[in-house]
Design a protein around this motif. Structure first.
Motif, PDB file in Angstrom:
ATOM      1  N   PHE B 102       0.833  -1.201   0.000  1.00 21.93           N
ATOM      2  CA  PHE B 102       0.000   0.000   0.000  1.00 21.93           C
ATOM      3  C   PHE B 102       0.866   1.248   0.000  1.00 21.93           C
ATOM      4  O   PHE B 102       0.629   2.202  -0.740  1.00 21.93           O
ATOM      5  CB  PHE B 102      -0.905  -0.043   1.240  1.00 21.93           C
ATOM      6  CG  PHE B 102      -1.576   1.254   1.556  1.00 21.93           C
ATOM      7  CD1 PHE B 102      -1.155   2.040   2.616  1.00 21.93           C
ATOM      8  CD2 PHE B 102      -2.638   1.697   0.783  1.00 21.93           C
ATOM      9  CE1 PHE B 102      -1.785   3.232   2.916  1.00 21.93           C
ATOM     10  CE2 PHE B 102      -3.272   2.906   1.073  1.00 21.93           C
ATOM     11  CZ  PHE B 102      -2.844   3.668   2.139  1.00 21.93           C
ATOM     12  N   LEU B 103       1.895   1.242   0.816  1.00 23.36           N
ATOM     13  CA  LEU B 103       2.786   2.388   0.902  1.00 23.36           C
ATOM     14  C   LEU B 103       3.464   2.680  -0.432  1.00 23.36           C
ATOM     15  O   LEU B 103       3.605   3.824  -0.836  1.00 23.36           O
ATOM     16  CB  LEU B 103       3.847   2.165   1.980  1.00 23.36           C
ATOM     17  CG  LEU B 103       3.361   2.157   3.416  1.00 23.36           C
ATOM     18  CD1 LEU B 103       4.532   1.998   4.350  1.00 23.36           C
ATOM     19  CD2 LEU B 103       2.599   3.420   3.728  1.00 23.36           C
ATOM     20  N   LEU B 104       3.894   1.642  -1.111  1.00 24.07           N
ATOM     21  CA  LEU B 104       4.557   1.857  -2.391  1.00 24.07           C
ATOM     22  C   LEU B 104       3.634   2.540  -3.388  1.00 24.07           C
ATOM     23  O   LEU B 104       4.019   3.469  -4.085  1.00 24.07           O
ATOM     24  CB  LEU B 104       5.034   0.526  -2.967  1.00 24.07           C
ATOM     25  CG  LEU B 104       6.296  -0.051  -2.344  1.00 24.07           C
ATOM     26  CD1 LEU B 104       6.663  -1.354  -3.018  1.00 24.07           C
ATOM     27  CD2 LEU B 104       7.447   0.924  -2.465  1.00 24.07           C
ATOM     28  N   VAL B 106       0.861   4.456  -2.810  1.00 23.62           N
ATOM     29  CA  VAL B 106       0.558   5.841  -2.454  1.00 23.62           C
ATOM     30  C   VAL B 106       1.786   6.724  -2.574  1.00 23.62           C
ATOM     31  O   VAL B 106       1.722   7.857  -3.048  1.00 23.62           O
ATOM     32  CB  VAL B 106      -0.007   5.921  -1.018  1.00 23.62           C
ATOM     33  CG1 VAL B 106      -0.337   7.340  -0.652  1.00 23.62           C
ATOM     34  CG2 VAL B 106      -1.237   5.053  -0.904  1.00 23.62           C
ATOM     35  N   GLY B 107       2.928   6.209  -2.182  1.00 18.51           N
ATOM     36  CA  GLY B 107       4.159   6.979  -2.213  1.00 18.51           C
ATOM     37  C   GLY B 107       4.540   7.402  -3.606  1.00 18.51           C
ATOM     38  O   GLY B 107       4.864   8.569  -3.854  1.00 18.51           O
ATOM     39  N   ALA B 108       4.471   6.456  -4.528  1.00 16.13           N
ATOM     40  CA  ALA B 108       4.835   6.775  -5.903  1.00 16.13           C
ATOM     41  C   ALA B 108       3.913   7.865  -6.436  1.00 16.13           C
ATOM     42  O   ALA B 108       4.340   8.813  -7.094  1.00 16.13           O
ATOM     43  CB  ALA B 108       4.741   5.518  -6.759  1.00 16.13           C
ATOM     44  N   ARG B 109       2.658   7.747  -6.111  1.00 17.86           N
ATOM     45  CA  ARG B 109       1.672   8.730  -6.556  1.00 17.86           C
ATOM     46  C   ARG B 109       1.980  10.134  -6.041  1.00 17.86           C
ATOM     47  O   ARG B 109       1.956  11.107  -6.767  1.00 17.86           O
ATOM     48  CB  ARG B 109       0.323   8.299  -6.016  1.00 17.86           C
ATOM     49  CG  ARG B 109      -0.726   9.025  -6.707  1.00 17.86           C
ATOM     50  CD  ARG B 109      -2.023   8.333  -6.643  1.00 17.86           C
ATOM     51  NE  ARG B 109      -2.787   8.838  -7.766  1.00 17.86           N
ATOM     52  CZ  ARG B 109      -4.038   8.614  -7.961  1.00 17.86           C
ATOM     53  NH1 ARG B 109      -4.664   7.861  -7.108  1.00 17.86           N
ATOM     54  NH2 ARG B 109      -4.674   9.108  -8.984  1.00 17.86           N
ATOM     55  N   GLU B 110       2.282  10.235  -4.784  1.00 22.40           N
ATOM     56  CA  GLU B 110       2.539  11.541  -4.183  1.00 22.40           C
ATOM     57  C   GLU B 110       3.851  12.136  -4.647  1.00 22.40           C
ATOM     58  O   GLU B 110       3.983  13.344  -4.811  1.00 22.40           O
ATOM     59  CB  GLU B 110       2.560  11.426  -2.657  1.00 22.40           C
ATOM     60  CG  GLU B 110       1.186  11.380  -2.047  1.00 22.40           C
ATOM     61  CD  GLU B 110       0.401  12.655  -2.294  1.00 22.40           C
ATOM     62  OE1 GLU B 110       0.811  13.710  -1.805  1.00 22.40           O
ATOM     63  OE2 GLU B 110      -0.607  12.586  -3.006  1.00 22.40           O
TER      64      GLU B 110
END
Lengths: 117, 119
Positions: B102-104, B106-110
């Protein structure tokens, strides 16, 4: 669709918050900016405000299901409270773009770290 | 002591709404060696004072949109309760991997966020 933006954002953030104990806010910021008419910094601030009661709910469930973590929490609570004040002062002054970038970096680092262990 | 400092740094990030809690989660599990579910509980608890203090300022700075916040909270409490119950039932290793994935996303998106108003 715009009318339901807040509902959808809240539902998803709640699910993530309950499941992982973290991360709901990070999902909220992009959702709020895309699905509602919140401005950039408002999205960040609203995210904090929304996650607060959700965290309380998740916490209660964890606790009722037998979670043991209260004694370990104290240093984090103190540090966190002070940090929260710092954030309150800073949010008005920082550019939204940098908030997003910082968010992205931290999340990615987190994801990589977790998947590697 | 290091826990308090980690709490402080993450507290600033959390109050800004940029994922401090998530960072703290990673710190607690990967560095401080706490168990996944215990870390989740601490994380939620730590957010309470952090958010309260930050929100006092955000409210004063008029950054809070109640028409958005209130419905989100109403619905969110329901999904949070359900999801939290689910979290206490599933395998903790799986929980960690899911969280990491999940973190990967959202992180890439932000990270690749671009200013809406391009100059």
């Amino acid at each position: 669709m715009r009318k339901w933006g807040a509902w959808i954002a809240g539902a998803l953030a709640g699910a993530v918050n309950g499941l992982f104990g973290a991360g709901g806010g990070m999902l909220l910021v992009p959702l709020l900016t895309r699905l509602t008419d919140a401005e950039e910094k408002e999205a960040f601030a609203c995210s904090v405000c929304i996650i607060l009661p959700l965290s309380l709910v998740s916490l209660l469930v964890y606790y009722l299901q037998g979670g043991e973590f209260l004694s370990q929490s104290v240093p984090y609570l103190i540090g966190g409270a002070i940090g929260g004040i710092g954030a309150g002062v800073l949010l008005k002054k920082i550019k939204a773009k940098w908030l997003h970038r910082a968010l992205g970096v931290f999340i990615l680092w987190g994801g990589v770290r977790l998947l590697m262990t | 002591m290091t826990a308090a400092i980690a709490g402080l740094v993450c507290g600033v990030l959390s109050g800004l709404g940029i994922g401090g809690g998530t960072l703290l989660m990673v710190w607690m599990t990967a560095v401080a060696g706490l168990a996944q579910r215990q870390a989740q509980g601490i994380n939620l608890l730590y957010f309470l004072p952090t958010a309260l203090f930050a929100l006092m300022f955000h409210a004063k700075n008029r950054l809070l949109r109640w028409r958005i916040i209130l419905p989100a909270v109403l619905v969110g409490c329901l999904t949070a309760a359900l999801a939290a119950w689910l979290a206490t039932s599933i395998d903790t290793g799986l929980l960690r991997k899911l969280f990491g994935g999940f973190l990967l996303l959202v992180g890439a998106r932000e990270l690749f966020y671009r200013d809406k108003k391009a100059k």
